[in-house]
Scaffold this motif. Structure first.
Motif, PDB file in Angstrom:
ATOM      1  N   GLY A   1      -0.986   3.871   7.576  1.00 41.04           N
ATOM      2  CA  GLY A   1      -1.254   2.582   8.211  1.00 41.04           C
ATOM      3  C   GLY A   1      -1.821   1.558   7.246  1.00 41.04           C
ATOM      4  N   ALA A   2      -1.860   1.905   5.959  1.00 41.68           N
ATOM      5  CA  ALA A   2      -2.376   1.016   4.921  1.00 41.68           C
ATOM      6  C   ALA A   2      -1.888   1.540   3.571  1.00 41.68           C
ATOM      7  CB  ALA A   2      -3.903   0.980   4.935  1.00 41.68           C
ATOM      8  N   VAL A   3      -1.916   0.691   2.572  1.00 42.41           N
ATOM      9  CA  VAL A   3      -1.517   1.076   1.230  1.00 42.41           C
ATOM     10  C   VAL A   3      -2.733   1.633   0.490  1.00 42.41           C
ATOM     11  CG1 VAL A   3      -0.637   0.215  -0.984  1.00 42.41           C
ATOM     12  CG2 VAL A   3       0.356  -0.606   1.162  1.00 42.41           C
ATOM     13  N   VAL A   4      -2.535   2.739  -0.211  1.00 36.68           N
ATOM     14  CA  VAL A   4      -3.599   3.388  -0.981  1.00 36.68           C
ATOM     15  C   VAL A   4      -3.693   2.699  -2.342  1.00 36.68           C
ATOM     16  CG1 VAL A   4      -4.392   5.538  -2.022  1.00 36.68           C
ATOM     17  CG2 VAL A   4      -3.126   5.590   0.142  1.00 36.68           C
TER      18      VAL A   4
ATOM     19  N   ILE B   1       5.828   3.904   2.025  1.00 39.15           N
ATOM     20  CA  ILE B   1       5.486   5.262   2.457  1.00 39.15           C
ATOM     21  C   ILE B   1       4.010   5.333   2.840  1.00 39.15           C
ATOM     22  CG2 ILE B   1       5.186   7.641   1.643  1.00 39.15           C
ATOM     23  CD1 ILE B   1       7.826   7.234   0.052  1.00 39.15           C
ATOM     24  N   ASP B   2       3.157   4.714   2.029  1.00 38.72           N
ATOM     25  CA  ASP B   2       1.718   4.676   2.358  1.00 38.72           C
ATOM     26  C   ASP B   2       1.481   4.034   3.717  1.00 38.72           C
ATOM     27  OD1 ASP B   2       1.322   5.656  -0.166  1.00 38.72           O
ATOM     28  OD2 ASP B   2       0.206   3.931  -0.903  1.00 38.72           O
TER      29      ASP B   2
ATOM     30  N   GLY C   1      -3.178  -5.225   4.388  1.00 40.40           N
ATOM     31  CA  GLY C   1      -2.437  -6.476   4.288  1.00 40.40           C
ATOM     32  C   GLY C   1      -1.326  -6.369   3.270  1.00 40.40           C
ATOM     33  N   ILE C   2      -1.030  -7.502   2.642  1.00 37.92           N
ATOM     34  CA  ILE C   2      -0.023  -7.518   1.587  1.00 37.92           C
ATOM     35  C   ILE C   2      -0.725  -7.820   0.275  1.00 37.92           C
ATOM     36  CG2 ILE C   2       1.880  -8.148   3.127  1.00 37.92           C
ATOM     37  CD1 ILE C   2       1.620 -11.032   2.138  1.00 37.92           C
ATOM     38  N   SER C   3      -0.019  -8.263  -0.710  1.00 37.37           N
ATOM     39  CA  SER C   3      -0.574  -8.498  -2.044  1.00 37.37           C
ATOM     40  C   SER C   3      -1.875  -9.285  -2.000  1.00 37.37           C
ATOM     41  CB  SER C   3       0.433  -9.267  -2.894  1.00 37.37           C
ATOM     42  OG  SER C   3       1.596  -8.507  -3.071  1.00 37.37           O
ATOM     43  N   PHE C   4      -2.812  -8.853  -2.832  1.00 32.66           N
ATOM     44  CA  PHE C   4      -4.115  -9.505  -2.988  1.00 32.66           C
ATOM     45  C   PHE C   4      -4.893  -9.575  -1.681  1.00 32.66           C
ATOM     46  CE2 PHE C   4      -1.117 -11.547  -5.988  1.00 32.66           C
ATOM     47  CZ  PHE C   4      -1.576 -10.914  -7.128  1.00 32.66           C
ATOM     48  N   GLY C   5      -4.588  -8.659  -0.745  1.00 31.54           N
ATOM     49  CA  GLY C   5      -5.327  -8.604   0.505  1.00 31.54           C
ATOM     50  C   GLY C   5      -4.960  -9.682   1.506  1.00 31.54           C
ATOM     51  N   TRP C   6      -3.878 -10.390   1.281  1.00 32.10           N
ATOM     52  CA  TRP C   6      -3.458 -11.419   2.239  1.00 32.10           C
ATOM     53  C   TRP C   6      -2.977 -10.776   3.529  1.00 32.10           C
ATOM     54  CZ3 TRP C   6       0.231 -14.366  -1.551  1.00 32.10           C
ATOM     55  CH2 TRP C   6      -0.521 -15.002  -2.533  1.00 32.10           C
ATOM     56  N   LEU C   7      -3.054 -11.501   4.616  1.00 32.95           N
ATOM     57  CA  LEU C   7      -2.576 -11.073   5.935  1.00 32.95           C
ATOM     58  C   LEU C   7      -3.180  -9.738   6.366  1.00 32.95           C
ATOM     59  CD1 LEU C   7       1.211 -12.023   5.618  1.00 32.95           C
ATOM     60  CD2 LEU C   7      -0.637 -13.407   6.575  1.00 32.95           C
ATOM     61  N   GLN C   8      -4.480  -9.600   6.210  1.00 29.17           N
ATOM     62  CA  GLN C   8      -5.171  -8.367   6.585  1.00 29.17           C
ATOM     63  C   GLN C   8      -5.142  -8.198   8.100  1.00 29.17           C
ATOM     64  OE1 GLN C   8      -6.913  -5.995   4.592  1.00 29.17           O
ATOM     65  NE2 GLN C   8      -5.737  -6.987   2.986  1.00 29.17           N
TER      66      GLN C   8
ATOM     67  N   ASP D   1      -4.971  -4.571  10.851  1.00 29.02           N
ATOM     68  CA  ASP D   1      -4.649  -3.169  11.050  1.00 29.02           C
ATOM     69  C   ASP D   1      -4.022  -2.919  12.413  1.00 29.02           C
ATOM     70  OD1 ASP D   1      -6.921  -3.617  12.496  1.00 29.02           O
ATOM     71  OD2 ASP D   1      -8.076  -1.989  11.626  1.00 29.02           O
ATOM     72  N   SER D   2      -3.595  -3.984  13.082  1.00 31.30           N
ATOM     73  CA  SER D   2      -2.944  -3.798  14.377  1.00 31.30           C
ATOM     74  C   SER D   2      -1.584  -3.146  14.176  1.00 31.30           C
ATOM     75  CB  SER D   2      -2.791  -5.138  15.108  1.00 31.30           C
ATOM     76  OG  SER D   2      -1.685  -5.858  14.594  1.00 31.30           O
ATOM     77  N   PRO D   3      -1.175  -2.305  15.115  1.00 30.09           N
ATOM     78  CA  PRO D   3       0.125  -1.632  14.990  1.00 30.09           C
ATOM     79  C   PRO D   3       1.291  -2.621  14.874  1.00 30.09           C
ATOM     80  CG  PRO D   3      -1.189  -0.586  16.692  1.00 30.09           C
ATOM     81  CD  PRO D   3      -1.925  -1.825  16.264  1.00 30.09           C
ATOM     82  N   MET D   4       1.230  -3.725  15.591  1.00 29.20           N
ATOM     83  CA  MET D   4       2.318  -4.708  15.530  1.00 29.20           C
ATOM     84  C   MET D   4       2.415  -5.346  14.148  1.00 29.20           C
ATOM     85  SD  MET D   4       4.146  -4.628  18.144  1.00 29.20           S
ATOM     86  CE  MET D   4       5.141  -6.063  17.801  1.00 29.20           C
ATOM     87  N   ALA D   5       1.276  -5.642  13.538  1.00 26.54           N
ATOM     88  CA  ALA D   5       1.276  -6.225  12.198  1.00 26.54           C
ATOM     89  C   ALA D   5       1.852  -5.233  11.198  1.00 26.54           C
ATOM     90  CB  ALA D   5      -0.138  -6.630  11.793  1.00 26.54           C
ATOM     91  N   GLN D   6       1.503  -3.950  11.324  1.00 25.53           N
ATOM     92  CA  GLN D   6       2.019  -2.928  10.420  1.00 25.53           C
ATOM     93  C   GLN D   6       3.526  -2.758  10.582  1.00 25.53           C
ATOM     94  OE1 GLN D   6       0.178  -1.646   7.914  1.00 25.53           O
ATOM     95  NE2 GLN D   6      -1.305  -3.093   8.703  1.00 25.53           N
TER      96      GLN D   6
END
Length: 165
Positions: A115-118, A109-110, A53-60, A62-67
């Motif tokens: 497909g997610a931020v480390v 870059i992550d 998602g984005i900051s603080f886990g909002w908008l979680q 893992d769909s390709p369109m969301a990414q």
């Protein structure tokens, strides 16, 4: 390139390199994915978390369109911040914008590679049997927060800042 802009670009590159180097080390050398959480201090652990998602886990999601959507927003934000940085009138604001840009690119870059931020830094504290735990974050997040704090500080110095595009 003005000296202020040069400093902003150096801040962006330093934030990006520190962020990506720390993540590469944690993933490939320490192998935190297989090793699990590493206790560094009684209040700090290295703990792998994949943030889709984005900051603080909002908008979680893992769909390709969301990414792709999150990446598009990030690209637009970085371009707007870069234009603002180029127009900035103070050294502090220019460096702050560079830190934000470097952090945003590092997390971008992550997202592109994984497909997610480390995320990996986890602070926690136990007082009187009550455990307090903060979000897991990374050095890109630190650069972004430091940049925003510096922008806020700069805005109170009374020097007129360039308008954001």
């Amino acid at each position: 390139m003005t000296p202020h802009l040069r400093a902003g670009v150096i801040a962006a590159i330093a934030a990006l390199v520190a962020d990506q180097a720390s993540k590469l080390w944690l993933l490939n050398v320490l192998d935190i994915a297989h090793r699990g959480a590493v206790k560094v201090a009684p209040f700090f652990d290295l703990e792998l978390a994949w943030n889709v998602g984005i900051s603080f886990g909002w908008l979680q999601s893992d769909s390709p369109m969301a990414q792709v959507g999150l990446m598009a927003v990030k690209v637009v934000a970085v371009v707007v911040l870069a234009v603002w940085m180029a127009r900035s009138r103070t050294l502090l604001a220019t460096v702050a914008l560079g830190l934000i840009i470097g952090g945003a690119v590092g997390n971008g870059i992550d997202r592109f590679l994984h497909g997610a931020v480390v995320d990996f830094a986890h602070f926690h504290l136990e007082i009187s049997g009550i455990r307090y735990s903060w979000y897991v974050f990374n050095l890109a997040d630190v650069a972004i927060v430091a940049g925003v704090a510096a922008l806020l500080y700069d805005s109170f110095l009374g020097v007129p800042a360039a308008k954001a595009p």
